[in-house]
Design a protein around this motif. Structure first.
Motif, PDB file in Angstrom:
ATOM      1  N   ILE A  64       5.636  -2.088  -6.715  1.00 32.13           N
ATOM      2  CA  ILE A  64       6.037  -1.922  -8.249  1.00 32.13           C
ATOM      3  C   ILE A  64       5.543  -0.544  -8.779  1.00 32.13           C
ATOM      4  N   ASP A  65       4.106  -0.953  -9.016  1.00 33.82           N
ATOM      5  CA  ASP A  65       3.290   0.246  -9.467  1.00 33.82           C
ATOM      6  C   ASP A  65       2.528   1.048  -8.555  1.00 33.82           C
ATOM      7  N   LYS A  66       2.679   0.673  -7.207  1.00 34.00           N
ATOM      8  CA  LYS A  66       2.346   1.423  -6.167  1.00 34.00           C
ATOM      9  C   LYS A  66       0.999   2.020  -6.211  1.00 34.00           C
ATOM     10  N   ASP A  67      -0.024   1.227  -6.793  1.00 34.70           N
ATOM     11  CA  ASP A  67      -1.293   1.828  -7.004  1.00 34.70           C
ATOM     12  C   ASP A  67      -2.065   1.517  -5.849  1.00 34.70           C
ATOM     13  N   ARG A  68      -1.705   0.549  -4.693  1.00 39.38           N
ATOM     14  CA  ARG A  68      -2.099   0.155  -3.669  1.00 39.38           C
ATOM     15  C   ARG A  68      -3.677  -0.241  -3.890  1.00 39.38           C
ATOM     16  N   ASN A  69      -3.691  -0.973  -5.108  1.00 43.59           N
ATOM     17  CA  ASN A  69      -5.185  -1.413  -5.383  1.00 43.59           C
ATOM     18  C   ASN A  69      -4.790  -2.899  -5.868  1.00 43.59           C
ATOM     19  N   PRO A  70      -4.593  -3.868  -5.237  1.00 44.22           N
ATOM     20  CA  PRO A  70      -4.476  -5.151  -5.507  1.00 44.22           C
ATOM     21  C   PRO A  70      -5.647  -5.912  -6.112  1.00 44.22           C
ATOM     22  N   LYS A  71      -5.764  -6.829  -7.046  1.00 45.12           N
ATOM     23  CA  LYS A  71      -6.843  -7.428  -7.630  1.00 45.12           C
ATOM     24  C   LYS A  71      -6.682  -8.797  -7.027  1.00 45.12           C
ATOM     25  N   TRP A  72      -7.119  -9.291  -5.667  1.00 47.41           N
ATOM     26  CA  TRP A  72      -6.908 -10.383  -5.401  1.00 47.41           C
ATOM     27  C   TRP A  72      -7.588 -11.622  -6.115  1.00 47.41           C
ATOM     28  N   SER A  73      -7.142 -12.975  -5.853  1.00 48.83           N
ATOM     29  CA  SER A  73      -7.739 -13.891  -6.306  1.00 48.83           C
ATOM     30  C   SER A  73      -9.041 -14.490  -6.118  1.00 48.83           C
ATOM     31  N   HIS A  74      -9.148 -13.892  -4.843  1.00 52.65           N
ATOM     32  CA  HIS A  74     -10.634 -14.206  -4.317  1.00 52.65           C
ATOM     33  C   HIS A  74     -11.191 -12.771  -3.579  1.00 52.65           C
ATOM     34  N   ASP A  75     -12.573 -12.683  -3.977  1.00 52.96           N
ATOM     35  CA  ASP A  75     -13.168 -11.500  -3.277  1.00 52.96           C
ATOM     36  C   ASP A  75     -13.352 -11.410  -1.865  1.00 52.96           C
ATOM     37  N   ASN A  76     -13.565 -12.719  -1.419  1.00 50.39           N
ATOM     38  CA  ASN A  76     -14.052 -12.709   0.124  1.00 50.39           C
ATOM     39  C   ASN A  76     -13.338 -13.965   0.692  1.00 50.39           C
ATOM     40  N   LEU A  77     -13.347 -14.171   1.919  1.00 51.76           N
ATOM     41  CA  LEU A  77     -12.720 -15.167   2.571  1.00 51.76           C
ATOM     42  C   LEU A  77     -13.451 -16.460   2.281  1.00 51.76           C
ATOM     43  N   THR A  97       0.932 -10.341   4.676  1.00 50.61           N
ATOM     44  CA  THR A  97      -0.324 -10.418   4.147  1.00 50.61           C
ATOM     45  C   THR A  97      -0.757  -9.391   3.127  1.00 50.61           C
ATOM     46  N   GLY A  98      -0.009  -8.406   3.644  1.00 50.48           N
ATOM     47  CA  GLY A  98      -0.455  -7.053   2.565  1.00 50.48           C
ATOM     48  C   GLY A  98       0.036  -7.239   0.979  1.00 50.48           C
ATOM     49  N   ILE A  99       1.221  -8.216   1.058  1.00 50.34           N
ATOM     50  CA  ILE A  99       1.531  -8.388  -0.377  1.00 50.34           C
ATOM     51  C   ILE A  99       1.109  -9.759  -0.856  1.00 50.34           C
ATOM     52  N   GLY A 100       0.298 -10.524  -0.352  1.00 52.57           N
ATOM     53  CA  GLY A 100      -0.239 -11.818  -0.660  1.00 52.57           C
ATOM     54  C   GLY A 100       0.422 -12.956  -0.401  1.00 52.57           C
ATOM     55  N   TYR A 101       1.221 -12.733   0.695  1.00 51.54           N
ATOM     56  CA  TYR A 101       2.312 -13.732   1.131  1.00 51.54           C
ATOM     57  C   TYR A 101       1.847 -14.064   2.689  1.00 51.54           C
ATOM     58  N   PHE A 102       2.647 -14.669   3.590  1.00 50.78           N
ATOM     59  CA  PHE A 102       2.577 -14.950   4.725  1.00 50.78           C
ATOM     60  C   PHE A 102       3.815 -14.660   5.773  1.00 50.78           C
TER      61      PHE A 102
END
Length: 348
Positions: free
Chosen positions: A311-324, A137-142
């Motif tokens: 890849i960039d390793k900035d640990r700051n993903p911009k997810w497609s949704h802000d909240n659940l 889930t930390g990489i936007g997967y399951f």
């Protein structure tokens, strides 16, 4: 054949070693193909009485799969990701139904693809430094590789905890929860393998268990699972967070913080996949996982998570949704839709 896999036969033992220590033995397509070839051949070979798999080096059994390849394949729109998942999932299924004793020595990192190579086998022997996790889930997967099958069977509270947070289990916790079902101190692994290499293995469990009994001990005993795990028995991820927020203690706060850092879409899909997996047989679970995996290639979060973490390793993903609360049921259901691919043929 690939240099990334070392194989040998000692006595009646077929021994496979993952040989990418600098990459924490992360799986490639060629490694999956070679392990599959060996297991298929050894299953019908009367000389082979058991199979053991371990990892080269002292840091990892296997820390996952070739995630960058999956990212690049999805971006390019080619078939490499699908081909990798098909052969990896077929290998998971082969291990799950393998007819001879299958022994995984899971010391060091055991994550993602490494979980698929071990947890579905009959004997999962932890060492001193086992660190087990499903961090997808930390990489936007399951949690794939059969995660939707084995996680709910640990108990839905434990399964959802591991799947949603990517929590890392040390040796004692892995034994307590059951992802490991034996412990042999790391300094005895070499002699244990040598003992298995005697010409006494006959394809049954009896001689394997007799040798294991000589080397096993009770293992570390400090795995007190927190009572706050009950929060993960809620009806959805939002309710889990609400329950955690209402609990006292550092552990509950840490889990809530971890969940809030993950992709809301990936969390929602993971929760639903684990819940559904409890009612599926292994084959159907893996078929569903292939659909979900292929559908994740169409999401923003899969690429953004890998970019930010690997890849960039900035640990700051911009997810497609802000909240659940922004994730709709339709968006979740879209990732469970059957793909246009043949659903019953994993192997190429």
């Amino acid at each position: 054949m690939t240099h990334e896999i070392i194989s040998k036969v000692s006595g009646n033992l077929g021994h496979i070693t993952l040989n990418r220590p600098k990459a924490l033995n992360a799986l490639t397509y060629d490694m999956c193909a070679e392990i599959t070839r060996l297991l298929v051949a050894w299953e019908t070979d009367p000389q082979i009485g058991a199979v053991l798999i371990d990892g080269a080096g002292d840091r990892a059994f296997c820390a996952g799969g070739d995630v960058i390849l999956l990212h690049d394949s999805g971006k390019a729109g080619d078939k490499r990701a699908e081909e990798f998942w098909r052969i990896e999932y077929a290998l998971n299924e082969l291990i799950h139904r393998y007819s001879k004793p299958y022994i995984a020595l899971i010391d060091g990192f055991v994550m993602g693809g490494g979980v698929g190579l071990s947890v579905h086998g009959k004997y999962r022997i932890a060492g001193d430094d086992t660190l087990f996790a499903m961090p997808e889930t930390g990489i936007g997967y399951f949690p794939d590789v059969g995660g939707t099958y084995f996680l709910p069977r640990l108990g839905l509270d434990i399964g959802q905890w591991l799947g949603l947070t990517g929590a890392r289990l040390k040796t004692a916790e892995a034994l307590e929860i059951g992802v490991a079902n034996g412990f042999i101190p790391s300094n005895k692994h070499k002699s244990f393998i040598e003992a298995l290499g005697t010409p006494s293995l006959d394809g049954t469990d009896t001689p394997v268990l007799a040798i294991m009994d000589e080397y096993q001990d009770a293992g570390p005993m400090d795995a007190d699972l927190p009572a706050a795990l009950t929060a993960f028995n809620e009806k959805d991820v939002a309710s889990i967070l609400l329950a955690l927020d209402g609990m006292d203690g550092e552990w509950a706060a840490k889990q809530a913080k971890s969940i809030r850092a993950k992709s809301p879409l990936a969390l929602s899909v993971t929760f639903e996949a684990i819940k559904r997996g409890l009612d599926l047989n292994f084959r159907d679970a893996m078929t569903a996982e292939l659909d979900i995996s292929l559908n994740f290639l169409k999401t923003q979060d899969f690429y953004e998570g890998i970019r930010a973490q690997l890849i960039d390793k900035d640990r700051n993903p911009k997810w497609s949704h802000d909240n659940l609360s922004d994730v709709t049921n339709e968006q979740v259901e879209r990732l469970f839709q059957p793909t246009a691919q043949p659903r019953q043929e994993f192997l190429p």
